[in-house]
Write a protein that holds these residues in place. Structure first.
Motif, mmCIF file in Angstrom:
data_model
loop_
_atom_site.group_PDB
_atom_site.id
_atom_site.type_symbol
_atom_site.label_atom_id
_atom_site.label_comp_id
_atom_site.label_asym_id
_atom_site.label_seq_id
_atom_site.Cartn_x
_atom_site.Cartn_y
_atom_site.Cartn_z
ATOM 1 N N ILE B 126 -1.018 0.572 -3.979
ATOM 2 C CA ILE B 126 -1.143 -0.093 -5.279
ATOM 3 C C ILE B 126 -1.221 0.958 -6.387
ATOM 4 O O ILE B 126 -0.589 0.827 -7.439
ATOM 5 N N VAL B 136 -0.456 -4.545 -13.620
ATOM 6 C CA VAL B 136 -1.267 -4.996 -12.484
ATOM 7 C C VAL B 136 -0.555 -6.126 -11.748
ATOM 8 O O VAL B 136 -0.441 -6.112 -10.515
ATOM 9 N N ALA B 137 -0.050 -7.097 -12.506
ATOM 10 C CA ALA B 137 0.637 -8.223 -11.873
ATOM 11 C C ALA B 137 1.888 -7.751 -11.137
ATOM 12 O O ALA B 137 2.154 -8.170 -10.001
ATOM 13 N N ALA B 140 1.095 -6.156 -7.901
ATOM 14 C CA ALA B 140 0.782 -7.160 -6.884
ATOM 15 C C ALA B 140 2.069 -7.762 -6.310
ATOM 16 O O ALA B 140 2.207 -7.919 -5.091
ATOM 17 N N HIS B 141 2.994 -8.095 -7.191
ATOM 18 C CA HIS B 141 4.285 -8.616 -6.732
ATOM 19 C C HIS B 141 4.970 -7.612 -5.808
ATOM 20 O O HIS B 141 5.464 -7.963 -4.742
ATOM 21 N N SER B 144 3.291 -7.187 -2.388
ATOM 22 C CA SER B 144 3.541 -8.349 -1.533
ATOM 23 C C SER B 144 4.963 -8.356 -1.007
ATOM 24 O O SER B 144 5.200 -8.566 0.190
ATOM 25 N N ALA B 145 5.930 -8.106 -1.879
ATOM 26 C CA ALA B 145 7.335 -8.186 -1.480
ATOM 27 C C ALA B 145 7.670 -7.126 -0.437
ATOM 28 O O ALA B 145 8.282 -7.424 0.601
ATOM 29 N N ASP B 147 5.683 -5.275 1.574
ATOM 30 C CA ASP B 147 5.005 -5.367 2.869
ATOM 31 C C ASP B 147 5.435 -6.595 3.665
ATOM 32 O O ASP B 147 5.526 -6.546 4.891
ATOM 33 N N SER B 148 5.692 -7.695 2.972
ATOM 34 C CA SER B 148 6.212 -8.863 3.682
ATOM 35 C C SER B 148 7.516 -8.504 4.374
ATOM 36 O O SER B 148 7.729 -8.820 5.550
ATOM 37 N N LEU B 217 12.629 -4.136 -7.788
ATOM 38 C CA LEU B 217 11.329 -3.751 -8.354
ATOM 39 C C LEU B 217 11.518 -2.840 -9.560
ATOM 40 O O LEU B 217 10.765 -2.929 -10.533
#
Lengths: 225, 225
Positions: B126, B136-137, B140-141, B144-145, B147-148, B217
DNA sequence: TATTGTTATGTACGCTGTAAGCTAAACTTA
DNA sequence: TAAGTTTAGCTTACAGCGTACATAACAATA
């Protein structure tokens, strides 16, 4: 031991593969794959555990059948939509199914011996990319990227110990209180400034990542393979 | 029953959590999580199964410990690289670790009670996004993207019954021969024109999808959050 | 009604994780 | 070194697991 049926007058309702798999799915849905034991499954079907083996080769076969049945619940990509809309809809449906059946995220029947529903589904997804203008190689890339993302997201989501915004906030508060903030400054920041924002739901991240991938696929389709 | 040690002269080598977890990882690496039973683990440590419980609360605790240990093997994102290079390297390292320890794909300790290594790793990832200019948002996106995708890809890869190009080709030939080609035309096309191409390896798909996500990203970072 | 094949039952076996109590080793302090 | 205390490892035991195998109950056909 006495028969599980109360009286001889009510006739024995016969088992079949469909009923067995349906009951097994219900059991796994409510208690996870660990709750699915042959004895409990028998109980739910008002039958001895061994009777199930007349309709299923073994537990692995049962679970493969469950996976294939669950795959049927996924909305097939529509022929009338453009590729992006079609894939987006079926991806959302795919995730919904994995939320309804969390145990299915860890079960992969497609690799070793895919069922008919699985094959048909894969064929339609690849066909949607091909008809949308993707080369064979690009369709393979797209298929891999989208499905990896969906599976991975569903797995992460499943492992979270909260669902509703309230639960999330409660967990985040606890985490933040326990966390040595100085050791994990960015984790703390993200928790405080993002997760604890009212209405935050991890599940909302799904569409963000999905649309990001679909954007990338559109560029790949338009550009060189 | 006789002691597992041959003679009283050779002193008993004492167990500890580290040795227990190490042996458990080795066992799971070679035979999957199913091969990891307390008795077999005891055998490998030349100890009775119950002795393991002096160093581990129960099997779940053992597996969480294994997951945290494995997380240490993942290369942390470097401070000296730009965000994209740093995340790309650590993502490749992450997948390598999941290939070495396939059982780890289905084990998620981070959700319920993450270990120290897991927390530190997440914090660094992060932090890399934040220092790379992500809000910050957006961080987070991104987290998540990415690592998923990695988890999902590793899971799909693990479920494939082949690894080398030769095995792949052999499996594809068999599949293609069995498959009712008319029922699954696109699957057949993809198998014939893509998978059967010499040198095809599913693992090569990993970087294609990863770079696609990293491109997305970068746009997100530059554009509006 | 007799026959034949299928489906459900019952019992049994070798696994599993782990609770309880015991023994022996290792450390602590005198 | 000796005595006392703590800990690690051993042993036994139990309930629950998947499933092999033999038998009994049923359904369909002749």
């Amino acid at each position: 031991m006495a028969s599980l049926r109360k009286t001889a007058s009510e006739p024995r309702v016969r088992l079949n593969r469909e009923r067995v798999i349906g009951a097994a799915i219900a059991l796994a849905d409510s208690g996870g794959l660990d709750a699915l034991t042959m004895r409990r499954l028998g109980d739910d079907l008002s039958v001895e555990a061994m009777s199930v083996y007349n309709h299923v080769a073994n537990k692995e076969d049962l679970i493969n059948g469950m996976a294939d049945t669950v795959f049927c619940e996924i909305e097939l990509p529509s022929h009338s939509d453009d590729w992006r809309t079609a894939i987006r809809k079926r991806s959302i449906s795919f995730r919904d199914v994995l939320v309804r059946h969390p145990w299915a995220t860890t079960v992969r029947d497609s690799g070793t011996n895919p069922g008919a529903a699985t094959l048909r589904h894969h064929d339609r997804v690849i066909g949607t990319f091909r008809n949308g203008g993707f080369s064979v190689a690009a369709a393979a890339h797209a298929f891999s990227a989208v499905d990896s993302y969906i599976y991975g997201f569903a797995m992460q989501e499943k492992s979270l110990p909260f669902t509703t915004p309230e639960e999330t906030a409660a967990m985040a508060e606890i985490l933040l209180a326990q966390l040595p903030t100085s050791d994990y400054p960015y984790l703390a920041e993200l928790t405080a400034d993002h997760v604890l924002k009212p209405g935050y739901r991890y599940s909302d991240e799904f569409l963000v990542g999905l649309d990001l991938i679909l954007d990338g696929l559109e560029s790949m389709r338009a550009g060189p393979s």
